[in-house]
Motif scaffolding. Sequence first.
Motif, PDB file in Angstrom:
ATOM      1  N   ASN A 326      51.467 -27.987 117.286  1.00 24.75           N
ATOM      2  CA  ASN A 326      52.258 -29.071 117.440  1.00 24.75           C
ATOM      3  C   ASN A 326      53.087 -29.155 118.834  1.00 24.75           C
ATOM      4  O   ASN A 326      53.083 -30.024 119.402  1.00 24.75           O
ATOM      5  N   ALA A 347      57.244 -33.354 116.997  1.00 23.43           N
ATOM      6  CA  ALA A 347      55.972 -32.684 116.512  1.00 23.43           C
ATOM      7  C   ALA A 347      56.387 -31.246 116.050  1.00 23.43           C
ATOM      8  O   ALA A 347      57.056 -30.393 116.935  1.00 23.43           O
ATOM      9  N   ASP A 354      55.759 -22.990 114.279  1.00 23.95           N
ATOM     10  CA  ASP A 354      54.481 -23.524 114.825  1.00 23.95           C
ATOM     11  C   ASP A 354      53.450 -22.502 115.190  1.00 23.95           C
ATOM     12  O   ASP A 354      53.618 -21.831 116.223  1.00 23.95           O
ATOM     13  N   GLY A 361      58.673 -26.559 116.319  1.00 24.99           N
ATOM     14  CA  GLY A 361      58.046 -27.634 117.399  1.00 24.99           C
ATOM     15  C   GLY A 361      58.759 -27.882 118.364  1.00 24.99           C
ATOM     16  O   GLY A 361      59.469 -26.876 118.881  1.00 24.99           O
ATOM     17  N   ASP A 410      51.799 -30.464 109.411  1.00 24.84           N
ATOM     18  CA  ASP A 410      52.429 -31.005 110.317  1.00 24.84           C
ATOM     19  C   ASP A 410      53.218 -32.383 110.185  1.00 24.84           C
ATOM     20  O   ASP A 410      53.005 -33.184 109.364  1.00 24.84           O
ATOM     21  N   ARG A 412      54.874 -35.398 112.630  1.00 25.20           N
ATOM     22  CA  ARG A 412      54.665 -36.130 113.931  1.00 25.20           C
ATOM     23  C   ARG A 412      55.449 -37.543 113.963  1.00 25.20           C
ATOM     24  O   ARG A 412      55.500 -38.042 112.743  1.00 25.20           O
TER      25      ARG A 412
END
Length: 417
Positions: A326, A347, A354, A361, A410, A412
């Motif tokens: 990320n 992200a 991460d 992130g 993830d 985003r």
Amino acid sequence: MDRDLLDQMFRHAVAEAQPALAVRLNLPPRPLGRTVVVGAGKASAQMARAFEQAWDGPLSGLVVTRYGYAEACDRIEIVEAAHPVPDEAGFLAARRILETVSGLGPNDLVVALISGGGSALLPAPAAGLTFDDEQAINRTLLASGAPIGVMNLIRNQFSTIKGGRLAAHCAPARVATLVVSDVPGDDPALVASGPTIPLGGSRELARKYATLYRLDLPPHAQSLLAGEDNLPPRPDDQAFAGNTVRTIASAALSLDAAAALARQNGMEAAILSDSIEGEARDVAQVHAAMAREVAVRNRPFAKPVVLLSGGETTVTLRGKGRGGRNAEFLLAFAIAIDGSDGITALAADTDGIDGSETNAGAFADGGTAMRLRRAGIDPLAALANNDAYSAFEAIGDLLVTGPTGTNVNDFRAILVR
């Protein structure tokens, strides 16, 4: 203000994926015999706690989770092990889980609580392989840039627990699997390498992928892959008849929750996809191009809008820096939108970690690259060295949440004013 909204959306998405309610809503029928709980993954301890609180009847079991992710349980033993590279604690836990489900009868029920991260937490090398071999295989796969489906097909060739083998070991007991999905497309056979769900895919295909991704496998693994020993069970194997699988939390549900929160705040939201895969820096280029198109030409979505996506990108290691997928996505994104106004992005990994770093992130905007240069960091050089964590740490733009108790991969969010 924009970062605050993105932060709230991330936390709302994580809250939607918490196991407590999801587990209670998906309890299997009580068996005539014993109920044994096993599990593995970053969310498995939270799932175990929720299950034993909701289960009306006797039970016992063993669940393995990542260090720092344990929850207090009364009847289910929780053990911790290393992720993403396996350690001896995981090796011993995998052996104990196989022992726990041995000797069960047709009236017994095994409840498997599976979430992302279980692949590393259940190291169980096939005959002829050592624990060191399994660690080496895992490191090689993590550095390869291969998508999760490819990694799991290859992992399954070298295990005595992955690829449905755990469920086969439970037979004739029935197995009810509850899954918190962290994989693109939510195929439950891909989560934690599917210990209770056979993936399918041939040994020949695994060999082709190993060649395609130039995997530097240990000699004993190469020998096993070249032969036909330790083949994973087929999906139509009668050992799986009567077993059930339910995906109880996923990226799709979390993105829907984040989109709803954006709209409550007067911001339109567009979910691009919940199953995006590919090299993190390449995925960043596509997201950046779309964000710039919205910012400059007000298409394909009208401003203001939040662009949302999930899935699992990959990172092919080229350098020796620090940073998960990320952070790498965001660094490449920041370079691509350098100087752009009105674009802010977050992200992060929904499990709160991460990769192997301490952050979930980071944040980025059109001024990120300039702030990095002022801090004495060349953004392109940092990206070439896979050193995104250090870059964002230097300018104070990391997002740190600690373990979240769930894992749907993830998240985003790109806000364009």
